[in-house]
Design an enzyme around this catalytic site. Structure first.
Site, short mmCIF file in Angstrom:
data_model
loop_
_atom_site.label_atom_id
_atom_site.label_comp_id
_atom_site.label_asym_id
_atom_site.label_seq_id
_atom_site.Cartn_x
_atom_site.Cartn_y
_atom_site.Cartn_z
N GLU A 59 -5.87 3.46 3.40
CA GLU A 59 -6.36 4.11 4.61
C GLU A 59 -7.86 4.40 4.53
O GLU A 59 -8.56 4.34 5.53
CB GLU A 59 -5.59 5.41 4.86
CG GLU A 59 -4.11 5.22 5.19
CD GLU A 59 -3.88 4.62 6.56
OE1 GLU A 59 -4.83 4.58 7.36
OE2 GLU A 59 -2.75 4.18 6.84
N ASP A 88 0.84 -1.19 0.00
CA ASP A 88 0.00 0.00 0.00
C ASP A 88 0.88 1.25 0.00
O ASP A 88 1.97 1.26 0.56
CB ASP A 88 -0.97 0.01 1.17
CG ASP A 88 -0.42 -0.64 2.43
OD1 ASP A 88 0.82 -0.82 2.52
OD2 ASP A 88 -1.20 -0.97 3.32
#
Length: 396
Positions: free
Chosen positions: A135, A79
């Site tokens: 997120e 990520d």
């Protein structure tokens, strides 16, 4: 190649990987805005000679490393986004890699670099997926919706995240690794007595809470405790239901909205808790004011494949010894992950790799105010996960 060779190469490229990590740290980008980060990643992969695809599900990047020999396809996901957080006395928002995604991305680039040095002996294909918007829990779904698995036939998927264990220690478990979470909104007609109703709803939530040893449970330092923590078979983090604080209150246009976050260790407890909340609201004197109870922000979590977990643990033990491997028995509280969306399509495993160094006072617990990382984790992560992927290509 052997893990010793991987380690030698990881040491050789360590200085350049440090530069990459420092660059990402100095230029954090929030969920859905990872344009510069994606460009850095894509350029690095192109220099390695990988086939690179960009703008998948937003700013997602995919690098494809094809071995000279036939074999299966394994995917490694990292990520890229930074996290927003409150800072200062007035709660101003900041943006930082306080979750360690800069390290996750750097380690993945290091693995791509390492494995690309031995294409002639590589059997199969390694796909390196750099995901935006973790997120916000939107990136994985967006990449899948954009045709990720139509353009790539993947057999297994893996990921790693910076964790709070000692530097280089790899942690995982079969099945769910994180808490299940949902956002709850209780909308009421009118704005009268909003604070007193919120106080009463907080009492209802407390009555629905189920945790072992609350004082210990809510001090997240205990998540790594030898007697209470995630790595203890009797951990206090394996059966729980709780709300993240009292409900927040907002009023607008003659309506009151109470907002709260729900976390459970077991997925089945979500519906039961929401049902229990609704039953309690129906018994209150303000029940006729309850306009709606909404559940949103469904997080997929993680569901590690039992067979792949066992095989990965056997490999890591054989190559690196039991000092680098740790089994979790509970679910990480106050956290979730959208990696599980990939696991609904392809079996896979999510790992934590520790980056805490007690001697240096470094504690790498993501999203904590004192979050810091021992940079040596980059070299260790590249070596250990390169070994894992290289071996997985040869394993049916």
């Amino acid at each position: 190649m052997h893990s010793d060779t991987f380690d030698s190469h990881a040491m050789a490229i360590y200085p350049e990987l440090l530069e990459v990590r420092h660059d990402l740290f100095d230029n954090p980008e929030s969920s859905g805005k990872e344009e510069r980060t994606a460009r850095v990643v894509a350029n690095y992969l192109k220099k390695l000679g990988l086939e690179v695809k960009t703008n998948i599900g937003g700013h997602g990047v995919v690098g494809v490393l094809k071995g000279a020999k036939p074999g299966k396809t394994v995917m490694w996901r990292a990520d890229m986004d930074a996290a927003t957080f409150r800072m200062g006395a007035h709660g101003h928002q900041g943006l930082s890699h306080i979750c360690g995604h800069d390290f996750n991305t750097t380690i993945a680039l290091g693995i791509a670099n390492t494995l690309s040095q031995d294409v002639d002996n590589l059997a199969g294909t390694v796909v390196f997926l750099f995901q935006p918007a973790e997120e916000s829990q939107q990136g994985a779904k967006a990449m899948i919706a954009d045709g990720l698995f139509e353009m790539l036939a993947v057999d297994e998927v893996y990921a790693s995240h910076i964790g709070p264990s000692a530097t280089g220690v790899i942690s995982t478990k079969t099945g769910n690794l994180f808490s299940h979470s949902r956002y709850l909104e209780i909308e009421l007609n009118g704005t009268d007595a909003a604070e007193s109703i919120a106080s009463d709803v907080h009492k209802i939530m407390n009555g629905l809470t189920r945790v072992s040893s609350p004082k210990l449970f809510f001090d997240l330092n205990n998540a790594m405790s030898l007697t209470h923590g995630l790595a203890n078979p009797n951990t206090i983090y394996q059966d729980y239901v709780f709300f993240a604080g009292p409900p927040q209150v907002s009023t607008n246009n003659s309506r009151t909205v109470l907002f709260a976050e729900l976390y459970t260790a077991n997925k089945g407890d979500i519906d039961a808790t929401v049902s229990g909340l609704k039953k309690q609201l129906d018994r209150r004197e303000y029940r006729d004011r309850v306009h709606a109870v909404r559940v949103s922000h469904v997080r997929q979590g993680v569901d590690n494949d039992a067979r792949l977990v066992d095989q990965a643990k056997q490999l890591l033990l054989a190559r690196f010894g039991d000092q680098v491997l740790e089994t979790y028995y509970g679910q990480v509280p106050f956290a979730s992950e959208d990696f599980g969306h990939f696991q609904t399509r392809v079996p896979g495993v999510y790992f934590f790799i520790g980056a805490s160094n007690a001697g240096k006072g470094i504690v790498s617990f993501p999203h904590m105010p004192n979050f810091n990382v021992d940079e040596k984790v980059i070299r260790l992560g590249v070596t250990r996960f390169s070994t894992l992927l290289y071996s997985r290509l040869k394993t049916d």
